[in-house]
Motif scaffolding. Structure first.
Motif, mmCIF file in Angstrom:
data_model
loop_
_atom_site.group_PDB
_atom_site.id
_atom_site.type_symbol
_atom_site.label_atom_id
_atom_site.label_comp_id
_atom_site.label_asym_id
_atom_site.label_seq_id
_atom_site.Cartn_x
_atom_site.Cartn_y
_atom_site.Cartn_z
ATOM 1 N N GLU A 1 -12.936 -4.352 -19.862
ATOM 2 C CA GLU A 1 -12.335 -3.705 -21.029
ATOM 3 C C GLU A 1 -12.997 -2.346 -21.304
ATOM 4 O O GLU A 1 -12.311 -1.361 -21.584
ATOM 5 N N GLU A 2 -14.338 -2.275 -21.206
ATOM 6 C CA GLU A 2 -15.045 -1.009 -21.405
ATOM 7 C C GLU A 2 -14.678 0.005 -20.326
ATOM 8 O O GLU A 2 -14.515 1.187 -20.603
ATOM 9 N N ARG A 3 -14.535 -0.464 -19.089
ATOM 10 C CA ARG A 3 -14.149 0.427 -17.987
ATOM 11 C C ARG A 3 -12.763 1.017 -18.231
ATOM 12 O O ARG A 3 -12.555 2.217 -18.079
ATOM 13 N N ARG A 4 -11.820 0.156 -18.595
ATOM 14 C CA ARG A 4 -10.452 0.637 -18.850
ATOM 15 C C ARG A 4 -10.432 1.652 -19.988
ATOM 16 O O ARG A 4 -9.753 2.672 -19.908
ATOM 17 N N ALA A 5 -11.170 1.354 -21.054
ATOM 18 C CA ALA A 5 -11.212 2.274 -22.191
ATOM 19 C C ALA A 5 -11.841 3.603 -21.784
ATOM 20 O O ALA A 5 -11.307 4.673 -22.110
ATOM 21 N N LEU A 6 -12.940 3.555 -21.057
ATOM 22 C CA LEU A 6 -13.611 4.774 -20.613
ATOM 23 C C LEU A 6 -12.702 5.586 -19.697
ATOM 24 O O LEU A 6 -12.541 6.793 -19.881
ATOM 25 N N GLU A 7 -12.074 4.936 -18.734
ATOM 26 C CA GLU A 7 -11.202 5.644 -17.799
ATOM 27 C C GLU A 7 -9.987 6.246 -18.500
ATOM 28 O O GLU A 7 -9.551 7.345 -18.156
ATOM 29 N N ALA A 8 -9.459 5.561 -19.495
ATOM 30 C CA ALA A 8 -8.302 6.082 -20.231
ATOM 31 C C ALA A 8 -8.683 7.277 -21.092
ATOM 32 O O ALA A 8 -7.896 8.198 -21.267
ATOM 33 N N GLU A 9 -9.900 7.276 -21.627
ATOM 34 C CA GLU A 9 -10.336 8.344 -22.528
ATOM 35 C C GLU A 9 -10.751 9.617 -21.807
ATOM 36 O O GLU A 9 -10.586 10.704 -22.342
ATOM 37 N N TYR B 1 -21.950 11.296 -20.803
ATOM 38 C CA TYR B 1 -21.615 11.679 -19.443
ATOM 39 C C TYR B 1 -20.958 13.049 -19.386
ATOM 40 O O TYR B 1 -20.309 13.491 -20.317
ATOM 41 N N LYS B 2 -21.121 13.671 -18.251
ATOM 42 C CA LYS B 2 -20.383 14.871 -17.911
ATOM 43 C C LYS B 2 -19.364 14.413 -16.871
ATOM 44 O O LYS B 2 -19.716 13.737 -15.900
ATOM 45 N N ILE B 3 -18.095 14.708 -17.092
ATOM 46 C CA ILE B 3 -17.047 14.301 -16.166
ATOM 47 C C ILE B 3 -16.689 15.497 -15.287
ATOM 48 O O ILE B 3 -16.273 16.540 -15.779
ATOM 49 N N ASN C 1 -4.279 8.494 -10.405
ATOM 50 C CA ASN C 1 -3.025 9.157 -10.069
ATOM 51 C C ASN C 1 -2.512 9.958 -11.267
ATOM 52 O O ASN C 1 -3.144 9.982 -12.323
ATOM 53 N N LYS C 2 -1.353 10.600 -11.102
ATOM 54 C CA LYS C 2 -0.799 11.441 -12.174
ATOM 55 C C LYS C 2 -0.507 10.665 -13.449
ATOM 56 O O LYS C 2 -0.535 11.218 -14.537
ATOM 57 N N GLN C 3 -0.224 9.378 -13.330
ATOM 58 C CA GLN C 3 0.090 8.548 -14.490
ATOM 59 C C GLN C 3 -1.170 8.022 -15.178
ATOM 60 O O GLN C 3 -1.087 7.291 -16.158
ATOM 61 N N GLY C 4 -2.347 8.382 -14.660
ATOM 62 C CA GLY C 4 -3.591 7.935 -15.259
ATOM 63 C C GLY C 4 -4.029 6.548 -14.820
ATOM 64 O O GLY C 4 -4.929 5.966 -15.410
ATOM 65 N N GLN C 5 -3.414 6.005 -13.761
ATOM 66 C CA GLN C 5 -3.793 4.684 -13.266
ATOM 67 C C GLN C 5 -4.959 4.822 -12.296
ATOM 68 O O GLN C 5 -4.891 5.593 -11.337
ATOM 69 N N THR C 6 -6.016 4.072 -12.532
ATOM 70 C CA THR C 6 -7.174 4.103 -11.655
ATOM 71 C C THR C 6 -6.827 3.430 -10.340
ATOM 72 O O THR C 6 -6.304 2.327 -10.313
ATOM 73 N N ARG C 7 -7.114 4.118 -9.238
ATOM 74 C CA ARG C 7 -6.838 3.577 -7.915
ATOM 75 C C ARG C 7 -8.107 3.213 -7.164
ATOM 76 O O ARG C 7 -8.087 2.387 -6.274
ATOM 77 N N LEU C 8 -9.233 3.823 -7.496
ATOM 78 C CA LEU C 8 -10.508 3.507 -6.862
ATOM 79 C C LEU C 8 -11.609 3.871 -7.842
ATOM 80 O O LEU C 8 -11.621 4.975 -8.377
ATOM 81 N N ALA C 9 -12.508 2.931 -8.122
ATOM 82 C CA ALA C 9 -13.607 3.180 -9.062
ATOM 83 C C ALA C 9 -14.851 2.457 -8.588
ATOM 84 O O ALA C 9 -14.773 1.369 -8.010
ATOM 85 N N GLN C 10 -15.993 3.055 -8.815
ATOM 86 C CA GLN C 10 -17.271 2.439 -8.491
ATOM 87 C C GLN C 10 -18.216 2.720 -9.650
ATOM 88 O O GLN C 10 -18.364 3.862 -10.065
ATOM 89 N N TYR C 11 -18.844 1.693 -10.189
ATOM 90 C CA TYR C 11 -19.760 1.824 -11.328
ATOM 91 C C TYR C 11 -21.161 1.427 -10.899
ATOM 92 O O TYR C 11 -21.329 0.475 -10.145
ATOM 93 N N TYR C 12 -22.155 2.149 -11.401
ATOM 94 C CA TYR C 12 -23.547 1.845 -11.094
ATOM 95 C C TYR C 12 -24.296 1.401 -12.341
ATOM 96 O O TYR C 12 -25.500 1.219 -12.320
ATOM 97 N N GLU C 13 -23.576 1.208 -13.424
ATOM 98 C CA GLU C 13 -24.072 0.588 -14.644
ATOM 99 C C GLU C 13 -23.083 -0.509 -14.985
ATOM 100 O O GLU C 13 -21.888 -0.374 -14.760
ATOM 101 N N TRP C 14 -23.576 -1.616 -15.544
ATOM 102 C CA TRP C 14 -22.680 -2.720 -15.840
ATOM 103 C C TRP C 14 -21.856 -2.409 -17.082
ATOM 104 O O TRP C 14 -22.385 -2.089 -18.138
ATOM 105 N N LEU C 15 -20.536 -2.473 -16.935
ATOM 106 C CA LEU C 15 -19.585 -2.342 -18.039
ATOM 107 C C LEU C 15 -18.556 -3.456 -17.872
ATOM 108 O O LEU C 15 -18.177 -3.793 -16.750
ATOM 109 N N THR C 16 -18.083 -3.983 -18.997
ATOM 110 C CA THR C 16 -17.035 -4.989 -18.904
ATOM 111 C C THR C 16 -15.754 -4.315 -18.433
ATOM 112 O O THR C 16 -15.607 -3.091 -18.516
#
Length: 125
Positions: free
Chosen positions: A20-28, A38-40, A3-18
């Motif tokens: 904490e790693e997911r939150r850091a990646l999504e925030a960055e 990665y290319k975003i 969303n506009k505030q940067g809060q993840t509402r739906l995510a799907q990963y195909y590589e294992w990340l903790t």
């Protein structure tokens, strides 16, 4: 989906990340086009940003088409999808995504073929 505030509402990963790693990646990644290995690819629809992280050799236009298909499919099901639809029907949103993507590969692009199992799931509930 973010969303506009940067809060993840739906995510799907195909590589294992903790978590904490997911939150850091999504925030960055919200302000990056290329990040780590990665290319975003992202697109904004109303108040949601749809982000897809892919390998550097992936076709960006194909991913933009995938994002658009995801939004059109959710629009057809929810009627002008919004953040609340996703938050209150997270299982359905994941189900739609899983009908489209398996093991990181896009396997379905027909809105009808994606929504039929979702409708069957709703009738069974």
């Amino acid at each position: 989906m973010v969303n506009k505030q940067g809060q993840t509402r739906l995510a799907q990963y195909y590589e294992w990340l903790t978590l904490e790693e997911r939150r850091a990646l999504e925030a960055e990644i919200c302000s990056f086009i290329e990040h780590r290995n990665y290319k975003i690819v992202y697109r904004r629809y109303a108040s949601l940003f749809f982000l897809v992280g892919v390998d550097n050799d992936e076709n960006e236009l194909a991913i933009l088409e995938f994002i658009h298909l995801m939004v059109e499919t959710m629009d057809r099901h929810f009627g002008n999808v919004c953040e609340l639809d996703i938050m209150f029907h997270l299982e359905k949103a994941h189900f739609m995504m899983e009908e489209m993507v398996m093991n990181g590969c896009i396997v379905e692009t027909s809105k009808a073929n994606i929504l039929t199992p979702v409708q069957l799931m709703e009738k069974a509930s």
